[in-house]
Design an enzyme around this catalytic site. Sequence first.
Site, short mmCIF file in Angstrom:
data_model
loop_
_atom_site.label_atom_id
_atom_site.label_comp_id
_atom_site.label_asym_id
_atom_site.label_seq_id
_atom_site.Cartn_x
_atom_site.Cartn_y
_atom_site.Cartn_z
N ARG A 64 0.72 -1.41 -0.04
CA ARG A 64 0.07 0.01 0.13
C ARG A 64 0.84 1.38 0.21
O ARG A 64 0.50 2.31 -0.74
CB ARG A 64 -1.04 -0.01 1.19
CG ARG A 64 -2.18 1.08 1.09
CD ARG A 64 -3.12 0.78 2.34
NE ARG A 64 -3.88 1.97 2.34
CZ ARG A 64 -4.34 2.52 3.52
NH1 ARG A 64 -3.63 2.21 4.46
NH2 ARG A 64 -5.30 3.29 3.61
N HIS A 68 0.52 4.47 -2.66
CA HIS A 68 0.23 5.76 -1.92
C HIS A 68 1.04 6.81 -2.48
O HIS A 68 1.02 7.93 -2.65
CB HIS A 68 -0.29 5.87 -0.53
CG HIS A 68 -1.51 5.30 -0.39
ND1 HIS A 68 -2.59 6.19 0.59
CD2 HIS A 68 -2.34 4.18 -0.63
CE1 HIS A 68 -3.67 5.46 0.66
NE2 HIS A 68 -3.44 4.16 -0.12
N ASP A 69 2.45 6.29 -2.66
CA ASP A 69 3.67 7.14 -3.00
C ASP A 69 3.33 7.43 -4.51
O ASP A 69 3.28 8.50 -4.91
CB ASP A 69 4.80 6.19 -2.88
CG ASP A 69 6.09 7.32 -3.41
OD1 ASP A 69 6.05 8.63 -3.03
OD2 ASP A 69 7.04 6.71 -4.06
N VAL A 72 0.70 10.41 -6.00
CA VAL A 72 0.94 11.57 -5.38
C VAL A 72 2.52 12.32 -5.80
O VAL A 72 3.18 11.62 -5.45
CB VAL A 72 0.61 11.84 -4.00
CG1 VAL A 72 0.60 13.51 -3.62
CG2 VAL A 72 -0.72 11.30 -3.70
N GLY A 74 3.94 11.12 -8.39
CA GLY A 74 4.69 10.07 -8.85
C GLY A 74 5.57 9.28 -7.92
O GLY A 74 5.59 9.56 -6.51
N GLU A 76 8.38 8.89 -5.97
CA GLU A 76 9.59 9.55 -5.82
C GLU A 76 9.60 9.75 -4.43
O GLU A 76 10.43 10.61 -3.66
CB GLU A 76 9.62 10.96 -6.26
CG GLU A 76 8.31 11.68 -6.54
CD GLU A 76 7.81 12.10 -5.37
OE1 GLU A 76 6.87 11.56 -4.72
OE2 GLU A 76 8.27 13.25 -5.07
N SER A 78 7.61 10.78 -2.00
CA SER A 78 7.20 11.88 -1.05
C SER A 78 6.26 11.23 0.05
O SER A 78 6.07 12.15 1.01
CB SER A 78 6.49 12.71 -2.01
OG SER A 78 5.54 12.12 -2.63
N ASN A 96 -4.14 9.15 4.43
CA ASN A 96 -2.92 8.27 4.63
C ASN A 96 -2.84 7.81 6.04
O ASN A 96 -1.63 7.39 6.68
CB ASN A 96 -1.76 9.01 4.17
CG ASN A 96 -1.62 8.81 2.76
OD1 ASN A 96 -2.14 7.86 1.86
ND2 ASN A 96 -0.88 9.99 2.12
N HIS A 205 -6.24 -5.51 -3.09
CA HIS A 205 -7.13 -5.94 -2.09
C HIS A 205 -7.10 -7.37 -1.91
O HIS A 205 -8.20 -7.68 -0.99
CB HIS A 205 -8.34 -5.26 -2.61
CG HIS A 205 -8.44 -3.65 -2.58
ND1 HIS A 205 -9.30 -2.92 -2.81
CD2 HIS A 205 -7.72 -2.79 -2.07
CE1 HIS A 205 -9.27 -1.73 -2.79
NE2 HIS A 205 -8.00 -1.73 -2.33
N ASP A 265 -3.64 -13.79 -4.08
CA ASP A 265 -4.13 -14.71 -5.26
C ASP A 265 -5.43 -13.90 -5.90
O ASP A 265 -5.68 -12.95 -5.55
CB ASP A 265 -4.74 -16.20 -4.57
CG ASP A 265 -5.66 -15.99 -3.33
OD1 ASP A 265 -6.43 -15.16 -3.44
OD2 ASP A 265 -5.55 -16.76 -2.76
#
Length: 338
Positions: A64, A68-69, A72, A74, A76, A78, A96, A205, A265
């Site tokens: 995850r 999430h990186d 936002v 790209g 990199e 952040s 987050n 998920h 799976d």
Amino acid sequence: MAVRVLPLLLVLVASVHGYGYGHGDGKLRVGFYKDSCPDAEAIVRKIVAKAVRKDPTASAPLLRLHFHDCFVRGCEGSVLLNSTKGNTAEKDAKPNLTLEAFDVIDDIKAALEKECPGKVSCADILAIAARDAVSLATKVVTKGEWSKDGNLYEVETGRRDGSVSSAKEAVKNLPDSFDGIRKLIKRFASKNLSLKDLAVLSGAHAIGKSHCPSMARRLRNFTAHHDSDPTLDRAYADRLRRRCRSPRDRTTELEMVPGSSETFDAAYYGLVAKRRGLFHSDEALLRNEVTRGLVLRYRDAEEALFLRDFGASMVNMGRVGVLTGGQGEIRRRCAFAN
């Protein structure tokens, strides 16, 4: 079933926004640290494996973090930056606040700085750790039936770290569990990711857990009539209501795939097809002809098809908005810009 994902499958052309697989004077490639830090990926794998042995549920948070990186600014790094006196960073944005496993990333960074100071970016650590986490949660991989190196797919590396992190940008860009199909398509398209990537990456998920507040509105207050989300299977909604008696219950854990939250799976797609996906955004995949067709395809096909496609889409996502070459920096500590 010895299958190896080719990292160049489903290559996406870089968009006018600069999303893609490297710009500036460098490019992402498999084995970027072969000379500068040859044991980099082995070090990441060792620490991720230790974390997963200690807590098998650690795989989902590591996967995850990379998602999430990348959504936002790209991929990199952040999402790892701390807030400062004058700025609220991504990790403190509402979407987050449930992120975990920052300590695992910090352990990896400390080990890499000891081995190869200033060589391996935090952004690459996120990408490698996500690959290792999902690989260790995939039975055909851990049984040695997938590839000789125990990886679900190969990771392109060579990213550099950004120095800007904004909570407002996180709220604006991150997909939401209540998103409908149109909004999901728009969010993914803004990152130059296709309908197939949307359907495939939603398969993340397959592992992990959530809590009652993430879906409370689906159970009791989805409309002005205080009823449940009509797209959620009624019997499943009743079962979830019995578990989530309070919309503010942050203690009760809900498995994304009941009975299989630690195993990666294709079981997720069977649940979505039955309208038993935990999030509204899961069911939304049935509202588009292409994504619905993919849900049914992955539900019915040999699991190897989904696993191959997941690896390819992870490579696609890992190319979003990357900094390479002389851009960005290599942070000494992932939570702080140099």
